[in-house]
Scaffold this active site. Structure first.
Site, PDB file in Angstrom:
ATOM      1  CE1 TYR A  46      -4.143 -29.682  30.639  1.00 18.04           C
ATOM      2  CE2 TYR A  46      -4.796 -29.951  28.181  1.00 18.04           C
ATOM      3  CZ  TYR A  46      -4.966 -30.339  29.814  1.00 18.04           C
ATOM      4  OH  TYR A  46      -5.981 -31.309  30.216  1.00 18.04           O
ATOM      5  CD  GLU A  48      -1.774 -31.379  34.052  1.00 18.66           C
ATOM      6  OE1 GLU A  48      -0.729 -31.823  34.031  1.00 18.66           O
ATOM      7  OE2 GLU A  48      -2.910 -32.056  33.791  1.00 18.66           O
ATOM      8  CG  ASP A 196     -19.166 -21.414  50.629  1.00 17.64           C
ATOM      9  OD1 ASP A 196     -19.232 -20.714  49.782  1.00 17.64           O
ATOM     10  OD2 ASP A 196     -19.636 -22.606  50.308  1.00 17.64           O
ATOM     11  CB  THR A 222     -19.177 -18.785  43.381  1.00 13.68           C
ATOM     12  OG1 THR A 222     -19.969 -17.997  44.164  1.00 13.68           O
ATOM     13  CG2 THR A 222     -19.512 -20.384  43.781  1.00 13.68           C
ATOM     14  CE  LYS A 225     -23.439 -19.225  43.801  1.00 12.44           C
ATOM     15  NZ  LYS A 225     -23.499 -20.161  44.730  1.00 12.44           N
ATOM     16  NE  ARG A 231     -21.746 -21.231  36.442  1.00 12.84           N
ATOM     17  CZ  ARG A 231     -23.049 -20.655  36.713  1.00 12.84           C
ATOM     18  NH1 ARG A 231     -23.568 -19.501  36.044  1.00 12.84           N
ATOM     19  NH2 ARG A 231     -23.608 -20.847  37.892  1.00 12.84           N
TER      20      ARG A 231
HETATM   21  C1  LIG Z   1     -23.072 -21.520  44.732  1.00  9.49           C
HETATM   22  C2  LIG Z   1     -22.711 -21.942  46.050  1.00  9.49           C
HETATM   23  C3  LIG Z   1     -21.672 -22.994  45.815  1.00  9.49           C
HETATM   24  C4  LIG Z   1     -21.365 -23.771  44.786  1.00  9.49           C
HETATM   25  O1  LIG Z   1     -21.004 -23.197  43.702  1.00  9.49           O
HETATM   26  P1  LIG Z   1     -20.913 -23.900  42.034  1.00  9.49           P
HETATM   27  O2  LIG Z   1     -20.086 -22.908  41.152  1.00  9.49           O
HETATM   28  O3  LIG Z   1     -22.610 -23.934  41.752  1.00  9.49           O
HETATM   29  O4  LIG Z   1     -20.415 -25.273  42.446  1.00  9.49           O
HETATM   30  C5  LIG Z   1     -20.972 -23.632  47.247  1.00  9.49           C
HETATM   31  N1  LIG Z   1     -21.138 -22.795  48.418  1.00  9.49           N
HETATM   32  C6  LIG Z   1     -22.206 -21.797  48.381  1.00  9.49           C
HETATM   33  C7  LIG Z   1     -22.669 -21.274  49.657  1.00  9.49           C
HETATM   34  C8  LIG Z   1     -22.940 -21.418  47.251  1.00  9.49           C
HETATM   35  O5  LIG Z   1     -23.864 -20.735  47.371  1.00  9.49           O
END
Ligand SMILES: *Cc1c(COP(=O)(O)O)cnc(C)c1O
Length: 390
Positions: A46, A48, A196, A222, A225, A231
């Site tokens: 932990y 925090e 994003d 993220t 990807k 993740r």
């Molecule tokens: C995949 C994605 C997210 C969210 O990611 P999670 O890990 O599934 O919550 C947010 N914004 C965009 C543009 C994404 O492609």
């Protein structure tokens, strides 16, 4: 593993992953090193708070891990620590985006984001997401003719609506984004510019897609990807007189989350070091070449590709073709039976419903990790054509 039930299922999933052609644009295959960090004893700790400001004892080692992850996150995007801060604690992309709004947009305030059916993400203010319940979406889309962002229309909308934040970066938009134009538009209406980068971060890291960092106030992404990590998610914020990094840190903890997942943060650090290596540049370039080959071959076979092609790892195929083809659900089901995994997807101005839309989304990141080249992707295109042809 003593739990034979779970062990069996993990082994079955491993086999499934080996045996399919994976064209899910948001998936990838991580290294053994990333898996090792994820499966480590760090999950027991932990912590925090933030490095040197924790609520528990015993953090001398995990502090180093979190700091290393931060340093590597800045390095992989060539950012100077005097100019950018990064928070590595978000558990995934969606909570990262919520944390940004929590930090910067008053309750009920306006988030200008691309609508879901044009390629935006749920967390860009869609009504079924917390981001559309706590805040108000000002949706924008792509032009009907070009199926690309119409920056003039965007500017007009932004100036009229005066959103608190503009979100650029999408889940199903195959083209290069003019980050400089987004900056101008944000300045014209006094909004923050949040990028994003979830889908294309790995391509940016590998130099195969334009970087938004010279233009954005905030960049979220993220890690699982195109960055090919666990993740998880990162929030980068510009260091200037507005105090963004402090606001973001407070929003992530204690605003949104409790203890960070240190096994995940260690795995992020491992992935980011892999992403900074020369081999990853080659990978990113190959991902883009492979998507282009897939798109080109499908077009030659008569399929309509949304916006006429791709500049990234993903493409949208209009399988419905105004009634001449088949629905997106049937297309994805037929492909899955043949071992090709894709997702059904709306296309801009879709005449069909989101549960059975007109398109499928294809991506090249996962299969490129497995060593596939352009000729393999052309072969995949021919397979897809055979399976989908009515
Ligand atoms: C995949 C994605 C997210 C969210 O990611 P999670 O890990 O599934 O919550 C947010 N914004 C965009 C543009 C994404 O492609």
């Amino acid at each position: 593993m003593h739990d034979t039930q779970i062990k069996k299922l993990i082994d079955a999933e491993k086999r499934r992953q080996k045996n399919v052609i994976n064209l899910i644009a948001s998936e990838n295959y991580v290294s053994k090193d990333v898996l090792e960090a994820l499966g480590s004893e760090l999950t027991n700790k932990y912590a925090e708070g933030y490095s040197a400001l924790r609520y528990y004892g015993g953090n001398e080692i995990v502090d180093q891990i979190e700091n290393l992850a931060k340093t590597r996150a800045l390095t992989v995007f060539s950012l100077k620590p005097e100019e950018w801060a990064v928070n590595v604690q978000p558990l995934s992309g969606s909570p990262a985006n919520v944390a940004v709004y929590l930090a910067l947009v008053p309750q009920g305030g306006k988030i200008m984001g691309m609508s879901l059916d044009h390629g935006g993400h749920l967390t860009h203010g869609h009504k079924v997401s917390i981001t559309g319940k706590m805040w108000t979406q000002v949706p924008y889309g792509v032009s009907k003719e070009t199926e690309r962002i119409d920056y003039d229309a965007l500017r007009e909308l932004a100036v009229r609506e005066k959103p608190a934040i503009i979100v650029a970066g999408f889940t199903a938009y195959p083209r290069v984004i003019d980050w400089a134009k987004f900056r101008e538009i944000a300045d014209a209406c006094g909004a923050y510019l949040m990028v994003d980068l979830s889908h294309t971060a790995g391509l940016v890291a590998g130099g195969a897609y334009p970087s938004p960092f010279p233009y954005a106030d905030i960049v979220t992404t993220t890690v699982h990807k195109t960055l090919r990590g666990p993740r998880s998610a990162l929030i980068f914020s510009k260091k200037d007189t507005r105090g963004l990094p402090v606001k973001i840190d407070k929003a992530v903890f204690p605003g949104m989350q409790g203890g960070p997942h240190l096994n995940q943060i260690a795995a992020v650090a491992v992935a980011l070091q892999e992403d900074a290596a020369p081999a990853f540049k080659k990978y990113a370039a190959q991902v883009v070449k492979n998507a282009a080959a897939l798109s080109d071959e499908l077009q030659k076979l008569g399929w309509r590709i949304v916006s006429g092609g791709t500049d990234s790892h993903l493409l949208l195929v209009d399988v419905w073709m105004a009634g001449k083809g088949i629905g997106g659900k049937e297309a994805s089901d037929r492909l899955e039976k043949a071992g090709i995994i894709v997702n059904k997807n709306t296309i801009p101005n879709d005449a069909r419903s989101p549960v059975d839309p007109s398109g499928i989304r294809l991506g090249s990141a996962a299969e490129t990790t497995r060593g596939k080249k352009e000729k393999d992707f052309r072969e995949i295109a021919r397979k897809i054509d055979k399976i989908l042809r009515t």
